[in-house]
Design a protein around this motif. Structure first.
Motif, mmCIF file in Angstrom:
data_model
loop_
_atom_site.group_PDB
_atom_site.id
_atom_site.type_symbol
_atom_site.label_atom_id
_atom_site.label_comp_id
_atom_site.label_asym_id
_atom_site.label_seq_id
_atom_site.Cartn_x
_atom_site.Cartn_y
_atom_site.Cartn_z
ATOM 1 N N ALA A 184 0.827 -1.204 0.000
ATOM 2 C CA ALA A 184 0.000 0.000 0.000
ATOM 3 C C ALA A 184 0.862 1.255 0.000
ATOM 4 O O ALA A 184 0.464 2.295 -0.507
ATOM 5 C CB ALA A 184 -0.922 0.007 1.221
ATOM 6 N N GLY A 185 2.048 1.151 0.594
ATOM 7 C CA GLY A 185 2.928 2.296 0.698
ATOM 8 C C GLY A 185 4.109 1.977 1.582
ATOM 9 O O GLY A 185 4.402 0.817 1.866
ATOM 10 N N ILE A 186 4.766 3.024 2.035
ATOM 11 C CA ILE A 186 5.912 2.880 2.928
ATOM 12 C C ILE A 186 5.927 4.083 3.858
ATOM 13 O O ILE A 186 5.522 5.179 3.467
ATOM 14 C CB ILE A 186 7.227 2.770 2.121
ATOM 15 N N VAL A 187 6.338 3.854 5.085
ATOM 16 C CA VAL A 187 6.512 4.942 6.046
ATOM 17 C C VAL A 187 7.989 4.996 6.383
ATOM 18 O O VAL A 187 8.600 3.973 6.698
ATOM 19 C CB VAL A 187 5.673 4.728 7.321
ATOM 20 N N THR A 188 8.558 6.188 6.292
ATOM 21 C CA THR A 188 9.978 6.366 6.584
ATOM 22 C C THR A 188 10.154 7.381 7.714
ATOM 23 O O THR A 188 9.218 8.106 8.068
ATOM 24 C CB THR A 188 10.738 6.874 5.344
ATOM 25 N N SER A 189 11.352 7.429 8.218
ATOM 26 C CA SER A 189 11.649 8.430 9.248
ATOM 27 C C SER A 189 11.437 9.833 8.687
ATOM 28 O O SER A 189 11.016 10.742 9.406
ATOM 29 C CB SER A 189 13.072 8.249 9.765
ATOM 30 N N SER A 190 11.666 10.015 7.400
ATOM 31 C CA SER A 190 11.427 11.324 6.773
ATOM 32 C C SER A 190 9.954 11.709 6.817
ATOM 33 O O SER A 190 9.618 12.888 6.965
ATOM 34 C CB SER A 190 11.902 11.323 5.321
ATOM 35 N N ASP A 191 9.067 10.728 6.689
ATOM 36 C CA ASP A 191 7.627 11.020 6.789
ATOM 37 C C ASP A 191 7.276 11.552 8.170
ATOM 38 O O ASP A 191 6.445 12.454 8.303
ATOM 39 C CB ASP A 191 6.803 9.761 6.488
ATOM 40 N N PHE A 192 7.926 11.013 9.199
ATOM 41 C CA PHE A 192 7.674 11.509 10.551
ATOM 42 C C PHE A 192 8.251 12.909 10.746
ATOM 43 O O PHE A 192 7.648 13.746 11.428
ATOM 44 C CB PHE A 192 8.239 10.539 11.594
ATOM 45 N N VAL A 193 9.381 13.198 10.138
ATOM 46 C CA VAL A 193 9.952 14.545 10.227
ATOM 47 C C VAL A 193 9.035 15.546 9.524
ATOM 48 O O VAL A 193 8.768 16.634 10.042
ATOM 49 C CB VAL A 193 11.383 14.586 9.644
ATOM 50 N N LYS A 194 8.521 15.171 8.346
ATOM 51 C CA LYS A 194 7.578 16.040 7.629
ATOM 52 C C LYS A 194 6.333 16.303 8.470
ATOM 53 O O LYS A 194 5.819 17.426 8.505
ATOM 54 C CB LYS A 194 7.178 15.413 6.295
ATOM 55 N N LEU A 195 5.841 15.277 9.152
ATOM 56 C CA LEU A 195 4.681 15.437 10.030
ATOM 57 C C LEU A 195 5.012 16.402 11.168
ATOM 58 O O LEU A 195 4.209 17.289 11.490
ATOM 59 C CB LEU A 195 4.234 14.090 10.587
ATOM 60 N N ALA A 196 6.177 16.244 11.771
ATOM 61 C CA ALA A 196 6.575 17.125 12.870
ATOM 62 C C ALA A 196 6.638 18.582 12.403
ATOM 63 O O ALA A 196 6.158 19.484 13.092
ATOM 64 C CB ALA A 196 7.933 16.681 13.428
ATOM 65 N N ILE A 197 7.183 18.805 11.229
ATOM 66 C CA ILE A 197 7.259 20.165 10.682
ATOM 67 C C ILE A 197 5.861 20.742 10.490
ATOM 68 O O ILE A 197 5.590 21.886 10.852
ATOM 69 C CB ILE A 197 8.060 20.181 9.368
ATOM 70 N N ARG A 198 4.990 19.924 9.899
ATOM 71 C CA ARG A 198 3.608 20.376 9.660
ATOM 72 C C ARG A 198 2.906 20.722 10.973
ATOM 73 O O ARG A 198 2.257 21.767 11.094
ATOM 74 C CB ARG A 198 2.839 19.300 8.910
ATOM 75 N N LEU A 199 3.068 19.862 11.973
ATOM 76 C CA LEU A 199 2.419 20.113 13.268
ATOM 77 C C LEU A 199 2.991 21.336 13.962
ATOM 78 O O LEU A 199 2.271 22.105 14.592
ATOM 79 C CB LEU A 199 2.519 18.874 14.159
ATOM 80 N N LEU A 200 4.311 21.504 13.853
ATOM 81 C CA LEU A 200 4.943 22.670 14.464
ATOM 82 C C LEU A 200 4.495 23.968 13.803
ATOM 83 O O LEU A 200 4.253 24.974 14.473
ATOM 84 C CB LEU A 200 6.471 22.541 14.399
ATOM 85 N N LYS A 201 4.341 23.948 12.477
ATOM 86 C CA LYS A 201 3.865 25.135 11.782
ATOM 87 C C LYS A 201 2.412 25.437 12.123
ATOM 88 O O LYS A 201 2.034 26.601 12.260
ATOM 89 C CB LYS A 201 4.020 24.968 10.266
ATOM 90 N N ASP A 202 1.592 24.391 12.249
ATOM 91 C CA ASP A 202 0.198 24.576 12.605
ATOM 92 C C ASP A 202 0.003 25.104 14.013
ATOM 93 O O ASP A 202 -0.949 25.804 14.300
ATOM 94 C CB ASP A 202 -0.591 23.256 12.451
#
Length: 141
Positions: free
Chosen positions: A121-139
């Motif tokens: 279905a896909g892949i989850v990487t450590s980079s995906d978690f970093v992108k999420l952290a950035i998005r949450l921090l900006k929000d």
């Protein structure tokens, strides 16, 4: 939040007939660190080539044969000798907190996301978690 909210779905894959040369080229040309391997007949997730496994094998070959012979030696190595076959897998509906804690505890750089029928279905990487952290921090400014 669930895995499906951050997983990467546009993936570059190989099948079990590929070689180390194919994986090395794909990694270099596309700038990717993890390559899922699918069964060529069924499309079912088979294994994954991790950055660590790829770099380790390429460096070993370079040290043994030198840079001039590297391409030819890579072409002789079936991808199955490099790929991790019985690694961990997750589903798209798993909670992100659970997966994040698992990432940290087991030092994973990626986890394949597999459907119940075994397809990728896909892949989850450590980079995906970093992108999420950035998005949450900006929000949360």
């Amino acid at each position: 939040m669930q895995v499906r909210d951050i997983m990467t779905t546009q993936l570059h894959t190989l099948d079990e007939t590929a070689t180390l040369h194919d994986a090395h080229g794909l990694s270099r040309d596309k700038g990717i660190r993890h390559i899922p391997v699918l069964d060529s007949k069924t499309g079912v997730f088979h294994s994954i080539v991790t950055q660590k496994a790829l770099v380790t094998r390429v460096m070993k070959l370079a040290n043994l044969y030198g840079a001039a012979e590297l391409d030819e030696q890579e072409k002789r190595i079936p991808i199955e000798e490099v790929a991790v076959r019985d690694g961990d897998r997750i589903s798209a509906d798993q909670p992100l907190l659970e997966v994040a804690e698992y990432f940290l505890a087991h030092k994973h750089g990626c986890l394949p996301v597999v459907n119940t029928d075994g397809t990728l279905a896909g892949i989850v990487t450590s980079s995906d978690f970093v992108k999420l952290a950035i998005r949450l921090l900006k929000d949360g400014r």
